[in-house]
Design a protein around this motif. Structure first.
Motif, PDB file in Angstrom:
ATOM      1  N   GLU A  37       0.859  -1.187   0.000  1.00 21.71           N
ATOM      2  CA  GLU A  37       0.000   0.000   0.000  1.00 21.71           C
ATOM      3  C   GLU A  37       0.895   1.237   0.000  1.00 21.71           C
ATOM      4  O   GLU A  37       1.673   1.448   0.922  1.00 21.71           O
ATOM      5  N   THR A  38       0.786   2.064  -1.027  1.00 21.87           N
ATOM      6  CA  THR A  38       1.650   3.250  -1.114  1.00 21.87           C
ATOM      7  C   THR A  38       1.209   4.349  -0.163  1.00 21.87           C
ATOM      8  O   THR A  38       2.035   5.104   0.333  1.00 21.87           O
ATOM      9  N   ARG A  39      -0.091   4.445   0.103  1.00 18.48           N
ATOM     10  CA  ARG A  39      -0.594   5.522   0.962  1.00 18.48           C
ATOM     11  C   ARG A  39      -0.908   5.050   2.377  1.00 18.48           C
ATOM     12  O   ARG A  39      -1.509   5.799   3.154  1.00 18.48           O
ATOM     13  N   ALA A  40      -0.552   3.852   2.734  1.00 21.10           N
ATOM     14  CA  ALA A  40      -0.909   3.307   4.055  1.00 21.10           C
ATOM     15  C   ALA A  40      -0.077   3.959   5.155  1.00 21.10           C
ATOM     16  O   ALA A  40       1.102   4.253   4.977  1.00 21.10           O
ATOM     17  N   THR A  41      -0.709   4.191   6.306  1.00 26.87           N
ATOM     18  CA  THR A  41      -0.025   4.792   7.452  1.00 26.87           C
ATOM     19  C   THR A  41       0.413   3.739   8.462  1.00 26.87           C
ATOM     20  O   THR A  41       1.251   4.020   9.309  1.00 26.87           O
ATOM     21  N   GLY A  42      -0.161   2.554   8.390  1.00 26.71           N
ATOM     22  CA  GLY A  42       0.182   1.496   9.341  1.00 26.71           C
ATOM     23  C   GLY A  42      -0.788   1.433  10.494  1.00 26.71           C
ATOM     24  O   GLY A  42      -0.644   0.631  11.405  1.00 26.71           O
ATOM     25  N   LYS A  43      -1.800   2.309  10.505  1.00 28.16           N
ATOM     26  CA  LYS A  43      -2.784   2.322  11.582  1.00 28.16           C
ATOM     27  C   LYS A  43      -4.006   1.460  11.253  1.00 28.16           C
ATOM     28  O   LYS A  43      -4.724   1.047  12.143  1.00 28.16           O
ATOM     29  N   GLU A  44      -4.236   1.214   9.961  1.00 28.01           N
ATOM     30  CA  GLU A  44      -5.377   0.405   9.538  1.00 28.01           C
ATOM     31  C   GLU A  44      -4.917  -0.646   8.531  1.00 28.01           C
ATOM     32  O   GLU A  44      -3.974  -0.422   7.788  1.00 28.01           O
ATOM     33  N   MET A  45      -5.613  -1.783   8.514  1.00 25.79           N
ATOM     34  CA  MET A  45      -5.221  -2.888   7.642  1.00 25.79           C
ATOM     35  C   MET A  45      -6.385  -3.273   6.726  1.00 25.79           C
ATOM     36  O   MET A  45      -7.516  -3.392   7.175  1.00 25.79           O
ATOM     37  N   HIS A  46      -6.071  -3.459   5.447  1.00 24.26           N
ATOM     38  CA  HIS A  46      -7.065  -3.901   4.463  1.00 24.26           C
ATOM     39  C   HIS A  46      -7.240  -5.416   4.552  1.00 24.26           C
ATOM     40  O   HIS A  46      -6.407  -6.124   5.109  1.00 24.26           O
ATOM     41  N   GLY A  47      -8.295  -5.908   3.942  1.00 25.68           N
ATOM     42  CA  GLY A  47      -8.616  -7.332   3.975  1.00 25.68           C
ATOM     43  C   GLY A  47      -7.557  -8.208   3.332  1.00 25.68           C
ATOM     44  O   GLY A  47      -7.241  -9.282   3.826  1.00 25.68           O
ATOM     45  N   LYS A  48      -6.982  -7.746   2.210  1.00 22.53           N
ATOM     46  CA  LYS A  48      -5.968  -8.577   1.545  1.00 22.53           C
ATOM     47  C   LYS A  48      -4.706  -8.673   2.407  1.00 22.53           C
ATOM     48  O   LYS A  48      -4.058  -9.710   2.435  1.00 22.53           O
ATOM     49  N   ASN A  49      -4.366  -7.598   3.117  1.00 19.82           N
ATOM     50  CA  ASN A  49      -3.195  -7.642   4.005  1.00 19.82           C
ATOM     51  C   ASN A  49      -3.483  -8.512   5.231  1.00 19.82           C
ATOM     52  O   ASN A  49      -2.584  -9.172   5.746  1.00 19.82           O
ATOM     53  N   TRP A  50      -4.721  -8.524   5.689  1.00 13.58           N
ATOM     54  CA  TRP A  50      -5.132  -9.393   6.795  1.00 13.58           C
ATOM     55  C   TRP A  50      -4.985 -10.854   6.375  1.00 13.58           C
ATOM     56  O   TRP A  50      -4.458 -11.678   7.116  1.00 13.58           O
ATOM     57  N   SER A  51      -5.435 -11.165   5.154  1.00  3.55           N
ATOM     58  CA  SER A  51      -5.301 -12.535   4.646  1.00  3.55           C
ATOM     59  C   SER A  51      -3.838 -12.927   4.502  1.00  3.55           C
ATOM     60  O   SER A  51      -3.454 -14.046   4.833  1.00  3.55           O
ATOM     61  N   LYS A  52      -3.018 -11.983   4.004  1.00  5.34           N
ATOM     62  CA  LYS A  52      -1.580 -12.250   3.846  1.00  5.34           C
ATOM     63  C   LYS A  52      -0.937 -12.516   5.201  1.00  5.34           C
ATOM     64  O   LYS A  52      -0.135 -13.431   5.349  1.00  5.34           O
ATOM     65  N   LEU A  53      -1.295 -11.728   6.205  1.00  3.33           N
ATOM     66  CA  LEU A  53      -0.756 -11.931   7.554  1.00  3.33           C
ATOM     67  C   LEU A  53      -1.106 -13.328   8.050  1.00  3.33           C
ATOM     68  O   LEU A  53      -0.247 -14.044   8.566  1.00  3.33           O
ATOM     69  N   CYS A  54      -2.357 -13.719   7.862  1.00  2.00           N
ATOM     70  CA  CYS A  54      -2.797 -15.033   8.338  1.00  2.00           C
ATOM     71  C   CYS A  54      -2.083 -16.172   7.613  1.00  2.00           C
ATOM     72  O   CYS A  54      -1.771 -17.195   8.210  1.00  2.00           O
ATOM     73  N   LYS A  55      -1.809 -15.991   6.306  1.00  4.25           N
ATOM     74  CA  LYS A  55      -1.098 -17.027   5.547  1.00  4.25           C
ATOM     75  C   LYS A  55       0.377 -17.072   5.946  1.00  4.25           C
ATOM     76  O   LYS A  55       0.921 -18.139   6.224  1.00  4.25           O
ATOM     77  N   ASP A  56       1.034 -15.902   5.954  1.00  3.97           N
ATOM     78  CA  ASP A  56       2.470 -15.841   6.217  1.00  3.97           C
ATOM     79  C   ASP A  56       2.836 -16.247   7.637  1.00  3.97           C
ATOM     80  O   ASP A  56       3.909 -16.800   7.872  1.00  3.97           O
ATOM     81  N   CYS A  57       1.968 -15.958   8.592  1.00  6.11           N
ATOM     82  CA  CYS A  57       2.252 -16.296   9.996  1.00  6.11           C
ATOM     83  C   CYS A  57       1.680 -17.653  10.398  1.00  6.11           C
ATOM     84  O   CYS A  57       1.675 -18.000  11.574  1.00  6.11           O
TER      85      CYS A  57
END
Length: 193
Positions: A37-57
């Motif tokens: 995410e180019t404009r992400a601040t790190g305070k909120e997470m999108h659904g695709k990043n949530w899925s990636k976190l769950c897969k990677d971890c």
């Protein structure tokens, strides 16, 4: 008074995580939140990043927790009109998934195990193309061994000539192509006088 009560709740909470562990969890949350995410601040997470976190971890194990479970929990936790979750909602979602992932353990133990899976981790970058250095590839890409019209596309160092190597450029010198003594007419005529 509410702030005081919240601070005592957070230190004596049933989560059982110390401040250091929470910061490691929050750090992992922020790494995944800004991934891709180019404009992400790190305070909120999108659904695709949530899925990636769950897969990677390895929250998704394929038996107790599947990608569908992860998506359902995300939709349940986020607000109706929102597309992202905050860190607090993230912890809520982890608590929800920990019940499914670690069935035989108490809620507190399951949540601790879930935190251990995620803490200190970052997004895994996969699918990046690597260069191959096999003898076959090097033989096929060695320009000194090229023949025919392909040979003319590269100079002696192996660098491509660009447009000059791809197209037949018209020679308007007046000489037949391939004539060895091109440009010597004036010298010959002057020599005879």
């Amino acid at each position: 008074k509410p702030a005081k009560r919240l601070s005592t709740d957070s230190t004596n909470s049933h989560e059982g995580a110390t401040a250091g562990e929470i910061s490691a969890l929050e750090e992992a949350f922020r790494k995944f939140a800004v991934h891709g995410e180019t404009r992400a601040t790190g305070k909120e997470m999108h659904g695709k990043n949530w899925s990636k976190l769950c897969k990677d971890c390895h929250v998704i194990d394929g038996k107790n927790v599947t990608t569908t479970d992860v998506d359902i929990v995300f939709s349940k936790i986020k607000g109706k009109s929102c597309r992202t979750i905050t860190f607090d909602q993230f912890k809520e979602a982890l608590q929800e998934l920990s019940k499914k992932r670690f069935k035989g353990k108490s809620e507190e133990e399951a949540l601790q195990e879930m935190y251990k899976l995620i803490e200190g981790k970052g997004p895994v970058i996969s699918g990046v193309t690597k260069t191959v250095s096999s003898p076959t590839v090097s033989r096929l890409t060695d320009t000194s061994k090229f023949t025919g019209s392909h040979k003319e596309r590269f100079d002696a160092s192996g660098k491509g000539k660009g447009k000059a190597g791809r197209e037949d450029l018209v020679d308007n010198s007046g000489y037949v192509s391939g004539y060895k003594h091109a440009g010597t007419y004036d010298h010959k005529v002057q020599g005879n006088k």
